[in-house]
Design a protein around this motif. Structure first.
Motif, PDB file in Angstrom:
ATOM      1  N   TYR A 127       0.842  -1.199   0.000  1.00 11.06           N
ATOM      2  CA  TYR A 127       0.000   0.000   0.000  1.00 11.06           C
ATOM      3  C   TYR A 127       0.876   1.246   0.000  1.00 11.06           C
ATOM      4  O   TYR A 127       1.862   1.317   0.737  1.00 11.06           O
ATOM      5  N   PRO A 128       0.511   2.253  -0.792  1.00 12.14           N
ATOM      6  CA  PRO A 128       1.293   3.501  -0.768  1.00 12.14           C
ATOM      7  C   PRO A 128       1.121   4.207   0.572  1.00 12.14           C
ATOM      8  O   PRO A 128       0.021   4.250   1.136  1.00 12.14           O
ATOM      9  N   THR A 129       2.191   4.752   1.102  1.00 12.22           N
ATOM     10  CA  THR A 129       2.124   5.451   2.387  1.00 12.22           C
ATOM     11  C   THR A 129       1.842   6.935   2.231  1.00 12.22           C
ATOM     12  O   THR A 129       1.469   7.604   3.198  1.00 12.22           O
ATOM     13  N   GLY A 130       2.061   7.465   1.039  1.00 17.95           N
ATOM     14  CA  GLY A 130       1.968   8.907   0.845  1.00 17.95           C
ATOM     15  C   GLY A 130       3.300   9.613   1.044  1.00 17.95           C
ATOM     16  O   GLY A 130       3.423  10.798   0.748  1.00 17.95           O
ATOM     17  N   LEU A 131       4.298   8.884   1.543  1.00 20.10           N
ATOM     18  CA  LEU A 131       5.634   9.452   1.686  1.00 20.10           C
ATOM     19  C   LEU A 131       6.357   9.370   0.348  1.00 20.10           C
ATOM     20  O   LEU A 131       6.274   8.347  -0.348  1.00 20.10           O
ATOM     21  N   GLU A 132       7.080  10.423  -0.001  1.00 19.63           N
ATOM     22  CA  GLU A 132       7.798  10.414  -1.264  1.00 19.63           C
ATOM     23  C   GLU A 132       9.010  11.327  -1.204  1.00 19.63           C
ATOM     24  O   GLU A 132       9.090  12.247  -0.390  1.00 19.63           O
ATOM     25  N   SER A 133       9.949  11.028  -2.060  1.00 20.27           N
ATOM     26  CA  SER A 133      11.121  11.867  -2.309  1.00 20.27           C
ATOM     27  C   SER A 133      11.240  11.992  -3.813  1.00 20.27           C
ATOM     28  O   SER A 133      10.601  11.237  -4.559  1.00 20.27           O
ATOM     29  N   PRO A 134      12.039  12.923  -4.312  1.00 18.11           N
ATOM     30  CA  PRO A 134      12.190  13.019  -5.765  1.00 18.11           C
ATOM     31  C   PRO A 134      12.592  11.674  -6.369  1.00 18.11           C
ATOM     32  O   PRO A 134      13.617  11.094  -6.005  1.00 18.11           O
ATOM     33  N   GLY A 135      11.748  11.168  -7.267  1.00 18.69           N
ATOM     34  CA  GLY A 135      12.039   9.913  -7.938  1.00 18.69           C
ATOM     35  C   GLY A 135      11.795   8.678  -7.098  1.00 18.69           C
ATOM     36  O   GLY A 135      12.202   7.570  -7.498  1.00 18.69           O
ATOM     37  N   GLN A 136      11.115   8.803  -5.956  1.00 19.64           N
ATOM     38  CA  GLN A 136      10.879   7.646  -5.093  1.00 19.64           C
ATOM     39  C   GLN A 136       9.485   7.702  -4.475  1.00 19.64           C
ATOM     40  O   GLN A 136       8.990   8.782  -4.133  1.00 19.64           O
ATOM     41  N   LEU A 137       8.875   6.505  -4.322  1.00 19.73           N
ATOM     42  CA  LEU A 137       7.596   6.375  -3.631  1.00 19.73           C
ATOM     43  C   LEU A 137       7.721   5.276  -2.582  1.00 19.73           C
ATOM     44  O   LEU A 137       8.298   4.218  -2.836  1.00 19.73           O
ATOM     45  N   SER A 138       7.141   5.537  -1.413  1.00 23.60           N
ATOM     46  CA  SER A 138       7.187   4.601  -0.301  1.00 23.60           C
ATOM     47  C   SER A 138       5.914   3.769  -0.229  1.00 23.60           C
ATOM     48  O   SER A 138       4.809   4.287  -0.425  1.00 23.60           O
ATOM     49  N   PHE A 139       6.089   2.467   0.061  1.00 26.49           N
ATOM     50  CA  PHE A 139       4.965   1.548   0.265  1.00 26.49           C
ATOM     51  C   PHE A 139       5.216   0.751   1.545  1.00 26.49           C
ATOM     52  O   PHE A 139       6.356   0.643   2.021  1.00 26.49           O
ATOM     53  N   ARG A 140       4.153   0.184   2.082  1.00 23.20           N
ATOM     54  CA  ARG A 140       4.276  -0.752   3.196  1.00 23.20           C
ATOM     55  C   ARG A 140       3.534  -2.045   2.841  1.00 23.20           C
ATOM     56  O   ARG A 140       2.422  -2.015   2.299  1.00 23.20           O
ATOM     57  N   ALA A 141       4.160  -3.162   3.180  1.00 21.46           N
ATOM     58  CA  ALA A 141       3.522  -4.463   2.972  1.00 21.46           C
ATOM     59  C   ALA A 141       2.559  -4.724   4.118  1.00 21.46           C
ATOM     60  O   ALA A 141       2.914  -4.591   5.286  1.00 21.46           O
ATOM     61  N   VAL A 142       1.333  -5.075   3.770  1.00 20.63           N
ATOM     62  CA  VAL A 142       0.323  -5.412   4.770  1.00 20.63           C
ATOM     63  C   VAL A 142       0.001  -6.898   4.650  1.00 20.63           C
ATOM     64  O   VAL A 142      -0.346  -7.374   3.570  1.00 20.63           O
ATOM     65  N   ILE A 143       0.149  -7.610   5.753  1.00 21.79           N
ATOM     66  CA  ILE A 143      -0.100  -9.052   5.784  1.00 21.79           C
ATOM     67  C   ILE A 143      -1.191  -9.298   6.819  1.00 21.79           C
ATOM     68  O   ILE A 143      -0.939  -9.189   8.032  1.00 21.79           O
ATOM     69  N   PRO A 144      -2.417  -9.590   6.383  1.00 20.70           N
ATOM     70  CA  PRO A 144      -3.500  -9.801   7.355  1.00 20.70           C
ATOM     71  C   PRO A 144      -3.180 -10.966   8.280  1.00 20.70           C
ATOM     72  O   PRO A 144      -2.793 -12.043   7.821  1.00 20.70           O
ATOM     73  N   PRO A 145      -3.314 -10.763   9.580  1.00 20.48           N
ATOM     74  CA  PRO A 145      -3.057 -11.858  10.515  1.00 20.48           C
ATOM     75  C   PRO A 145      -4.219 -12.850  10.503  1.00 20.48           C
ATOM     76  O   PRO A 145      -5.335 -12.496  10.121  1.00 20.48           O
ATOM     77  N   PRO A 146      -3.971 -14.098  10.905  1.00 18.45           N
ATOM     78  CA  PRO A 146      -5.081 -15.057  11.005  1.00 18.45           C
ATOM     79  C   PRO A 146      -6.120 -14.555  11.994  1.00 18.45           C
ATOM     80  O   PRO A 146      -5.777 -14.051  13.069  1.00 18.45           O
ATOM     81  N   LEU A 147      -7.405 -14.647  11.625  1.00 17.70           N
ATOM     82  CA  LEU A 147      -8.465 -14.171  12.503  1.00 17.70           C
ATOM     83  C   LEU A 147      -8.914 -15.277  13.443  1.00 17.70           C
ATOM     84  O   LEU A 147      -9.125 -16.410  13.015  1.00 17.70           O
TER      85      LEU A 147
END
Length: 558
Positions: free
Chosen positions: A482-502
């Motif tokens: 998922y995109p975090t909204g954080l960015e630098s010139p020429g770069q985009l930040s994402f975070r991996a989301v792994i749903p835990p077992p319910l």
């Protein structure tokens, strides 16, 4: 990877969506959209909106109301869609004979957006925490009197506790004060009310339309402060005075023009009644409501505007043209629930939530005054929105229906367009030039970018991440970026989301989505194992990706 293996992995992931309880983060699933005007999904939706509203109008769903609609995004100053319907029942002697994007309507309580943004422009978000008595001397007198007078202080039913009320509580309808003061009071229809069994009122009990009623502290509260949202026009009348105080005593109208209409070139937006030749005037009571003066409550509901100007204003909010981006992010947040789970309240946002796969929140503000209505609706996730203006009979119901029709077509199309653009920009296989390290990223029927295979120095990272997240069934592992909204010139930040077992359970304690709690919960050398950064070329397309905890950069190979 052989094509048959890739197809098998994709099929497994499509099946996985049905099995795994996906828990997206709040916010966009993909990076910001660009060039919506040429997107096929969006264009199809816009054509469908036009047809749907035409059909509804032909079927009499809008009760003879004139309508003006614009759909817009932040990528262009031109509207994505301009639509207008002119009712037969209009006064063409006084007003326009055909509605277009520049036709002026009254926007009613959508006017509240203007004192709110003026507060933020002049005082910043911190000013919302200030007591209202800081800016209004008469209210400070009432607040001090309340503290001195034990009879008033102990009487929570008949006396408003002005000493408790903040600017932000007024802005978010949490001040607990009355809806109006001295305007639209039913004493104007005293004969009718008396015939219905109400007593005649002595002159002393008829409230004048003036702010001194607030200062005197004699206005009854409705509920305690910050207990439940209670709509208040009077609160925004007071906020108009705060705007003037922040401007050193300058009139609200001058501040409004200086800070908003002139910088944004909103030439068809007016604080006082413009010439009727600019507007649409319904045949029944249109002239009365066009000229109706709400006096000191004008910041709460007296402004006139056009679809084009309101689109310009909505675009300016989404683009943070008038505010720092950090202030806009704080502003575009709910401040209270209502009794409807899909309807929250902001300052002064009416926040409507759509979608089952993930919530898409529309930050809206509607308004009604007599025969006129308005809905401004912003979609921060997709940097788009729409404005609807109506004039005629039952315009509130007409615009509510039209807003549903627009949203039903537009939101899925924006989500699909975002997915299509993200796939084109980021999907593919990334690998090291030497060694056995690679990652394959794609999109599927669910939200976000999906990791379908991942090897680091010959080690399959899927079992590794299963072990770290306590997942024992391989079919339950799902890694989405998922995109975090954080960015630098020429770069985009994402975070991996792994749903835990319910865990098994019957209610919200066991079934609620808690991935917001688990983001960045595991770090390796002070770097989150869920942190990814894409490096982009000059066109914004990914050329490499770094799973940062692995201290490696993988170049896009296909």
């Amino acid at each position: 990877m052989p094509i048959y293996e890739l197809l098998l992995l994709l099929l497994l992931h499509f099946a996985l969506i049905e099995a795994v309880h996906l828990c997206p983060l709040l916010g966009p699933s993909w990076p910001a959209l660009t060039d919506l005007s040429s997107d096929a999904a969006v264009q199809t939706a816009l054509k469908n909106i036009t047809k749907t509203i035409d059909d509804a109008s032909s079927a009499g769903k809008f009760s003879g109301a004139s309508l003006s609609l614009e759909v817009f995004d932040t990528g262009s100053s031109n509207a994505l869609l301009t639509y207008a319907h002119t009712a037969k029942e209009i006064n063409t002697t006084l007003g326009v004979s055909k509605v277009d994007e520049n036709t002026v309507f009254r926007i009613g309580s959508t006017s509240k957006m203007f004192p709110m943004i003026l507060l933020l422009i002049q005082g910043g978000f911190n000013s919302l925490q200030d007591p209202i008595s800081k800016y209004i001397p008469e209210i400070k007198v009432a607040a001090d009197e309340l503290l001195r007078n034990s009879t008033k202080r102990d009487n929570g039913i008949d006396y408003t506790k002005w000493n408790e009320i903040t600017v932000g509580e007024l802005a978010s309808h949490l001040a607990g004060i009355a809806r109006d003061y001295g305007i639209l009071d039913l004493t104007e229809q005293s004969s009718l009310l008396e015939s219905l069994g109400f007593p005649a009122l002595p002159p002393a009990q008829i409230r004048p339309a003036a702010c001194q009623i607030l200062a005197a502290g004699s206005a009854n509260p409705v509920v305690p402060t910050s207990s439940t949202p209670i709509y208040s026009n009077a609160g925004f009348q007071v906020l108009g005075y705060v705007v003037e105080a922040l401007a050193g005593g300058e009139d609200f109208e001058k501040v409004f023009e200086k800070k908003i209409t002139k910088p944004l070139s909103m030439s068809h937006t007016f604080y006082t009644t413009p010439n009727s030749s600019l507007g649409v005037i319904p045949s029944y009571q249109g002239e009365y409501w066009w000229d109706f003066d709400i006096g000191e409550e004008a910041p709460a509901g007296g402004i006139f505007s056009s679809a084009k100007d309101m689109s310009t204003f909505g675009r300016a909010i989404l683009n943070s043209t008038l505010l720092p981006r950090s202030t806009t992010r704080r502003w575009l947040k709910p401040l209270s629930h209502t009794s409807s789970l899909d309807y929250a309240v902001g300052a002064p946002w009416e926040i409507i939530s759509f979608g089952n796969e993930r919530p898409i929140d529309l930050y809206t503000k509607s308004g009604d005054i007599g025969t006129y209505s308005c809905v401004l609706s912003l979609d921060p996730d997709h940097k788009a929105g729409f404005v609807l203006l109506g004039a005629g009979n039952n315009t509130h119901e007409s615009l509510a229906l039209a807003s549903d029709l627009v949203s039903k077509s537009l939101l899925p199309a924006l989500e699909q367009a975002a997915k299509n653009q993200a796939h084109a920009r980021f999907a593919g296989t990334y690998a090291l030039g030497t060694g056995n390290s690679s990652i394959t990223i794609t999109t599927d029927d669910g939200p976000a970018l999906v990791v379908t295979s991942w090897v680091n120095n010959g080690t399959n990272m899927f079992p590794s991440y299963m072990a770290l997240h306590g997942i024992t069934d391989p079919s339950m592992l799902d890694i989405r970026l998922y995109p975090t909204g954080l960015e630098s010139p020429g770069q985009l930040s994402f975070r991996a989301v792994i749903p835990p077992p319910l865990p098994s359970g019957i209610g919200p304690f066991t079934s609620s989505c808690i991935t917001w709690v688990t983001v960045d919960s595991q770090v390796y050398g002070n770097v989150g194992i869920d942190e990814f950064v894409f490096n982009l070329d000059g066109k914004g397309n990914a050329v490499s990706v770094s799973p940062r905890a692995l201290r490696t950069v993988l170049s896009k190979t296909k």
